[in-house]
Design a protein around this motif. Structure first.
Motif, PDB file in Angstrom:
ATOM      1  N   GLU A 450       0.829  -1.208   0.000  1.00 52.37           N
ATOM      2  CA  GLU A 450       0.000   0.000   0.000  1.00 52.37           C
ATOM      3  C   GLU A 450       0.867   1.263   0.000  1.00 52.37           C
ATOM      4  O   GLU A 450       0.568   2.234  -0.705  1.00 52.37           O
ATOM      5  N   TYR A 451       1.928   1.214   0.764  1.00 49.96           N
ATOM      6  CA  TYR A 451       2.813   2.376   0.852  1.00 49.96           C
ATOM      7  C   TYR A 451       3.464   2.666  -0.507  1.00 49.96           C
ATOM      8  O   TYR A 451       3.514   3.811  -0.951  1.00 49.96           O
ATOM      9  N   SER A 452       3.929   1.615  -1.173  1.00 51.60           N
ATOM     10  CA  SER A 452       4.558   1.784  -2.484  1.00 51.60           C
ATOM     11  C   SER A 452       3.566   2.355  -3.487  1.00 51.60           C
ATOM     12  O   SER A 452       3.926   3.223  -4.306  1.00 51.60           O
ATOM     13  N   ALA A 453       2.317   1.879  -3.438  1.00 50.81           N
ATOM     14  CA  ALA A 453       1.294   2.390  -4.354  1.00 50.81           C
ATOM     15  C   ALA A 453       0.997   3.867  -4.068  1.00 50.81           C
ATOM     16  O   ALA A 453       0.803   4.659  -5.000  1.00 50.81           O
ATOM     17  N   CYS A 454       0.988   4.230  -2.802  1.00 53.20           N
ATOM     18  CA  CYS A 454       0.732   5.630  -2.427  1.00 53.20           C
ATOM     19  C   CYS A 454       1.868   6.543  -2.875  1.00 53.20           C
ATOM     20  O   CYS A 454       1.638   7.707  -3.232  1.00 53.20           O
ATOM     21  N   ILE A 455       3.090   6.033  -2.857  1.00 54.25           N
ATOM     22  CA  ILE A 455       4.233   6.829  -3.303  1.00 54.25           C
ATOM     23  C   ILE A 455       4.062   7.236  -4.764  1.00 54.25           C
ATOM     24  O   ILE A 455       4.342   8.376  -5.152  1.00 54.25           O
ATOM     25  N   ASN A 456       3.581   6.322  -5.581  1.00 53.87           N
ATOM     26  CA  ASN A 456       3.363   6.627  -6.989  1.00 53.87           C
ATOM     27  C   ASN A 456       2.338   7.750  -7.155  1.00 53.87           C
ATOM     28  O   ASN A 456       2.499   8.632  -8.010  1.00 53.87           O
ATOM     29  N   VAL A 457       1.310   7.730  -6.333  1.00 56.47           N
ATOM     30  CA  VAL A 457       0.294   8.784  -6.388  1.00 56.47           C
ATOM     31  C   VAL A 457       0.881  10.104  -5.890  1.00 56.47           C
ATOM     32  O   VAL A 457       0.647  11.171  -6.476  1.00 56.47           O
ATOM     33  N   PHE A 458       1.645  10.026  -4.821  1.00 50.76           N
ATOM     34  CA  PHE A 458       2.292  11.215  -4.270  1.00 50.76           C
ATOM     35  C   PHE A 458       3.140  11.915  -5.331  1.00 50.76           C
ATOM     36  O   PHE A 458       3.050  13.124  -5.525  1.00 50.76           O
ATOM     37  N   ASN A 459       3.973  11.141  -6.013  1.00 45.98           N
ATOM     38  CA  ASN A 459       4.859  11.722  -7.021  1.00 45.98           C
ATOM     39  C   ASN A 459       4.087  12.365  -8.161  1.00 45.98           C
ATOM     40  O   ASN A 459       4.568  13.306  -8.798  1.00 45.98           O
ATOM     41  N   LYS A 460       2.898  11.890  -8.402  1.00 50.25           N
ATOM     42  CA  LYS A 460       2.062  12.420  -9.486  1.00 50.25           C
ATOM     43  C   LYS A 460       1.457  13.769  -9.136  1.00 50.25           C
ATOM     44  O   LYS A 460       1.321  14.641 -10.018  1.00 50.25           O
ATOM     45  N   TYR A 461       1.115  13.974  -7.862  1.00 48.38           N
ATOM     46  CA  TYR A 461       0.322  15.146  -7.501  1.00 48.38           C
ATOM     47  C   TYR A 461       0.950  16.150  -6.531  1.00 48.38           C
ATOM     48  O   TYR A 461       0.730  17.359  -6.654  1.00 48.38           O
ATOM     49  N   TYR A 462       1.671  15.669  -5.540  1.00 45.73           N
ATOM     50  CA  TYR A 462       2.014  16.512  -4.383  1.00 45.73           C
ATOM     51  C   TYR A 462       2.703  17.817  -4.773  1.00 45.73           C
ATOM     52  O   TYR A 462       2.240  18.912  -4.440  1.00 45.73           O
ATOM     53  N   TYR A 463       3.823  17.731  -5.463  1.00 44.69           N
ATOM     54  CA  TYR A 463       4.584  18.931  -5.776  1.00 44.69           C
ATOM     55  C   TYR A 463       3.872  19.809  -6.796  1.00 44.69           C
ATOM     56  O   TYR A 463       3.989  21.043  -6.756  1.00 44.69           O
ATOM     57  N   ALA A 464       3.138  19.180  -7.686  1.00 45.55           N
ATOM     58  CA  ALA A 464       2.380  19.954  -8.666  1.00 45.55           C
ATOM     59  C   ALA A 464       1.325  20.812  -7.972  1.00 45.55           C
ATOM     60  O   ALA A 464       1.128  21.989  -8.307  1.00 45.55           O
ATOM     61  N   ILE A 465       0.651  20.219  -6.996  1.00 45.11           N
ATOM     62  CA  ILE A 465      -0.370  20.970  -6.252  1.00 45.11           C
ATOM     63  C   ILE A 465       0.274  22.104  -5.463  1.00 45.11           C
ATOM     64  O   ILE A 465      -0.221  23.242  -5.464  1.00 45.11           O
ATOM     65  N   MET A 466       1.406  21.833  -4.801  1.00 43.66           N
ATOM     66  CA  MET A 466       2.063  22.868  -3.994  1.00 43.66           C
ATOM     67  C   MET A 466       2.587  24.013  -4.847  1.00 43.66           C
ATOM     68  O   MET A 466       2.681  25.146  -4.383  1.00 43.66           O
ATOM     69  N   SER A 467       2.929  23.729  -6.089  1.00 34.18           N
ATOM     70  CA  SER A 467       3.492  24.779  -6.959  1.00 34.18           C
ATOM     71  C   SER A 467       2.435  25.705  -7.524  1.00 34.18           C
ATOM     72  O   SER A 467       2.756  26.751  -8.081  1.00 34.18           O
ATOM     73  N   GLY A 468       1.161  25.299  -7.425  1.00 32.86           N
ATOM     74  CA  GLY A 468       0.096  26.115  -7.997  1.00 32.86           C
ATOM     75  C   GLY A 468      -0.055  25.946  -9.487  1.00 32.86           C
ATOM     76  O   GLY A 468      -0.859  26.641 -10.124  1.00 32.86           O
ATOM     77  N   SER A 469       0.694  25.026 -10.085  1.00 36.83           N
ATOM     78  CA  SER A 469       0.666  24.865 -11.540  1.00 36.83           C
ATOM     79  C   SER A 469      -0.551  24.087 -12.024  1.00 36.83           C
ATOM     80  O   SER A 469      -0.776  23.967 -13.230  1.00 36.83           O
ATOM     81  N   MET A 470      -1.332  23.536 -11.096  1.00 37.68           N
ATOM     82  CA  MET A 470      -2.558  22.823 -11.450  1.00 37.68           C
ATOM     83  C   MET A 470      -3.689  23.363 -10.576  1.00 37.68           C
ATOM     84  O   MET A 470      -3.457  23.844  -9.459  1.00 37.68           O
ATOM     85  N   ASP A 471      -4.891  23.283 -11.070  1.00 37.51           N
ATOM     86  CA  ASP A 471      -6.041  23.756 -10.303  1.00 37.51           C
ATOM     87  C   ASP A 471      -6.099  23.049  -8.952  1.00 37.51           C
ATOM     88  O   ASP A 471      -6.133  21.809  -8.894  1.00 37.51           O
ATOM     89  N   THR A 472      -6.117  23.815  -7.902  1.00 34.72           N
ATOM     90  CA  THR A 472      -5.995  23.234  -6.562  1.00 34.72           C
ATOM     91  C   THR A 472      -7.169  22.324  -6.210  1.00 34.72           C
ATOM     92  O   THR A 472      -6.985  21.169  -5.801  1.00 34.72           O
ATOM     93  N   GLU A 473      -8.368  22.822  -6.361  1.00 35.54           N
ATOM     94  CA  GLU A 473      -9.541  22.078  -5.897  1.00 35.54           C
ATOM     95  C   GLU A 473      -9.724  20.766  -6.642  1.00 35.54           C
ATOM     96  O   GLU A 473      -9.867  19.697  -6.024  1.00 35.54           O
TER      97      GLU A 473
END
Length: 505
Positions: A450-473
Motif C-alpha cells: 500500500e505504501y509503495s502504491a501511495c508513493i506513486n500517487v504522491f509523485n504524481k500530484y504533491y509537488y504539482a499541487i504545492m506549486s500552484g501549476s494545477m487547479d488546486t480544488e
C-alpha cells in the motif's frame, strides 16, 4: 545578518540520506558507487590493548586514515585503555553492509546508523542497550546535545544510540536574490517573521523592476517545497501527517491537512499572476544557481538553518516564514550505536564517548594530520596546506563531509565555516519548537504494498499541487481519491498505531 543555507548542502547530505528512513519504526572521491572504500582498518601499536572496531561512511579522501588512527590510538590508550580499528564503508550500500556487520559475530563494535529506524535494530536484537553506560557520562554528552534529542534515541525507555551533533531543527524560509534586494534599496530585518502577503508584494516588486526573471522557482528540481509545519514521522512522501509540528497526536491524510491546502491555494493564485516559474514542474536547474546567475528572485525552502559558508551569504538573503522546529526524525537520521554482540561493551562505550567529547580526537577525525592534511590559518581555522587541494588531500573528511562523524562541532572550525558556527547551531536548536512525536520514525514494513502504491500517487500530484501549476480544488480531489484507492487508509492506520505505541497510548 544571520546567514542561511539549504540543509542538504551541509548535512547530506544529511537529508538525502535520511530520506530513506521513510522506507523502513518509531522508536575517497566516487566512493558512493562502491560497497566499501578504504576498508583497510588502521590499528594502533599497543597490540596488548583490546581493539574496538568502528564503521562509518565515506564521501571524502581517507588514504591517510591509518596514520590518523595511529594518532587517535595514542590518546585512546591513555583515556580508555583501548585501541580503535576504523573502517570506512561506501555510501551506496552502507545500510546493507551495516545490517550484516551488526548481525555477524564481532565484526563491529561501534556503528554509524543510517536509513534503518532504531526500533527495527532494537527489535532485531542488533544494538546494545547503553542506558546504564550513558547515565554515568550524561553530563559530558549534555554539553553538546539537548537531552530531548538524546531521549529520542530510546526505544521502550532503553537508550540504543547517541545522536550525531549536527543541526536538529530547520525553518521554513524564502531565499531572495541579495543583489536585487540591495539594488532596490530594501533593508532586511534579520529578526523579522515574514507573512505570505509580504512575500507576495516583495516578489511582485522585484518582477516589476526585473521583468525578465523568474519570480519564484522550485526548491529542488521540480520539487516546489517539501513540507510546511506538519510532521510525517520521517516519511518524505507524507503518506499521513500530524499537524501543528506533530503535536495533535492524530495522523491524517495530507489532502486533509489545512496548512497544505491553504498554501497550495495561495500558490495557485500566485501562479496565475505569473509570480511562479510557469514551467516549474519540468525544471531541472538548482534554485541557488538560478538566483546566483540573476535568472530568479526567490525560492521557498523547508530546510533552512544557520549557514556554514562564508561566501553564499553574498548571493541571497534568508527571509523567515515560519520559525525553526525539530521534526520527529531529526535526532535519529544519523546516530551512533554499539553492536549487541560486542565483546567489550564497557570499552566500546568508553571509546564512543571519546569520539564525541575529546577535542583532540575530534580534530583528528575531522582534518587528519596537522601540517600534512591541514594547517591553522590566521583566524585559527582549519585550512588546506600550501599546495594541497580537496582533490589531492589524503584526508579531507572535515572539509568534505564532516556530518559522518559523531561530533563535527567539537573541533576547529573549517576555513569554509562562518565564525562561531557551532555556537550558532546550538543556540538555534535550543530555541526550536520540538515535534510532539520527537523520536518516532515510521516503519512501512507491514504496509509495503500500500505504501509503495501511495508513493506513486504522491509523485504524481504533491509537488504539482504545492506549486500552484494545477487547479488546486480539482487536482486535490483526484489526489485524495487515488491515494484512497492505493491504500492510504491502511498506511495511515499503521502510522497511527506506531505513533500511539510510541506515545504510550
Amino acid at each position: 545578518m544571520r546567514k542561511f543555507m539549504k540543509k542538504a548542502v551541509l548535512v547530506a547530505g544529511v537529508i538525502s540520506m535520511a530520506a530513506s528512513l521513510c522506507l523502513t519504526g518509531c522508536g575517497g572521491s566516487g566512493s558512493d558507487e562502491k560497497t566499501a572504500e578504504n576498508s583497510s582498518a588502521a590499528k594502533g601499536e599497543s597490540a596488548d590493548l583490546p581493539v574496538i572496531k568502528m564503521i562509518t561512511m565515506t564521501g571524502a579522501k581517507y588514504d591517510n586514515s591509518p596514520k590518523v588512527v595511529e594518532e587517535i590510538n595514542k590518546i585512546l590508550a591513555e583515556k580508555a585503555g583501548a585501541q580503535l580499528e576504523l573502517t570506512w564503508l561506501g555510501m551506496g550500500d552502507y545500510m546493507n553492509q551495516t545490517n550484516l556487520m551488526l548481525t555477524g559475530d564481532g565484526e563491529v563494535d561501534i556503528a554509524l546508523l543510517n536509513a534503518v529506524p532504531l526500533a527495527t535494530y532494537a527489535a532485531n536484537g542488533q544494538l546494545l542497550d547503553i542506558s546504564s553506560y550513558y547515565e554515568g557520562s550524561s553530563e559530558e554528552f549534555l554539553e553538546w546535545l539537548d537531552e530531548a534529542y538524546i531521549d529520542s534515541c530510546r526505544v521502550e525507555g532503553k537508550l540504543y544510540a547517541i545522536p550525531e551533533v549536527i543541526n536538529f531543527s530547520n525553518e521554513i524560509a524564502v531565499h531572495v536574490n541579495k543583489a536585487m534586494i540591495d539594488d532596490m534599496g530594501i533593508e532586511i530585518d534579520d529578526a523579522k517573521i515574514w507573512t505570505m502577503d509580504e512575500i507576495h508584494d516583495l516578489v511582485l516588486q522585484a518582477m516589476e523592476k526585473y521583468p525578465n526573471i523568474y519570480g519564484i522557482v522550485p526548491m529542488s528540481g521540480s520539487q516546489f517545497l517539501s513540507q510546511l509545519n506538519y510532521d510525517s514521522l520521517g516519511d518524505s512522501y507524507f503518506i499521513g501527517v500530524i499537524e501543528d509540528h506533530g503535536t495533535t497526536g492524530e495522523v491524517i491524510s495530507v489532502t486533509d491537512c489545512q496548512e497544505f491546502i491553504d498554501f497550495s491555494s495561495t500558490m495557485r493564485e500566485w501562479y496565475q499572476e505569473g509570480l511562479i516559474m510557469q514551467d516549474c514542474m519540468s525544471n531541472t536547474e538548482g534554485w541557488s544557481s538560478m538566483i546566483q546567475s540573476g535568472k530568479a528572485f526567490a525560492c521557498f525552502d523547508a530546510g533552512a538553518f544557520p549557514d556554514n559558508s562564508t561566501t553564499e551569504d553574498t548571493q541571497y538573503y534568508n527571509l523567515t516564514l515560519y520559525p525553526n522546529w525539530s521534526a520527529a526524525n531529526c535526532a535519529v537520521r544519523l546516530d551512533y550505536g554499539i553492536a549487541a554482540n560486542t565483546k567489550n561493551p564497557e570499552l566500546a562505550f568508553a571509546v564512543l564517548k571519546e569520539m564525541y567529547t575529546n577535542t583532540d580526537i575530534c580534530n583528528l577525525l575531522l582534518y587528519g594530520i596537522e601540517g600534512e592534511n591541514y594547517v591553522l590559518n590566521e583566524e585559527g581555522k582549519a585550512a588546506l596546506p600550501e599546495g594541497v587541494t580537496l582533490e589531492n588531500n589524503t584526508y579531507s573528511c572535515g572539509f568534505a563531509n564532516p556530518w559522518v562523524l559523531p561530533n563535527m562541532m567539537n573541533g576547529y572550525e573549517s576555513y569554509q565555516s562562518a565564525d562561531g558556527f557551532a555556537e550558532k547551531i546550538h543556540e538555534y536548536d535550543s530555541n526550536a519548537i520540538k515535534s510532539g512525536a520527537l523520536g518516532c520514525v515510521f516503519d512501512s514494513t507491514d504496509v509495503t504494498n500500500e505504501y509503495s502504491a501511495c508513493i506513486n500517487v504522491f509523485n504524481k500530484y504533491y509537488y504539482a499541487i504545492m506549486s500552484g501549476s494545477m487547479d488546486t480544488e480539482s487536482t486535490l480531489k483526484s489526489f485524495k481519491e487515488e491515494l484512497k484507492t492505493a491504500g492510504e487508509d491502511k498506511v495511515i492506520a499503521e502510522k497511527q498505531k506506531q505513533l500511539d505505541e510510541f506515545l504510550g497510548k
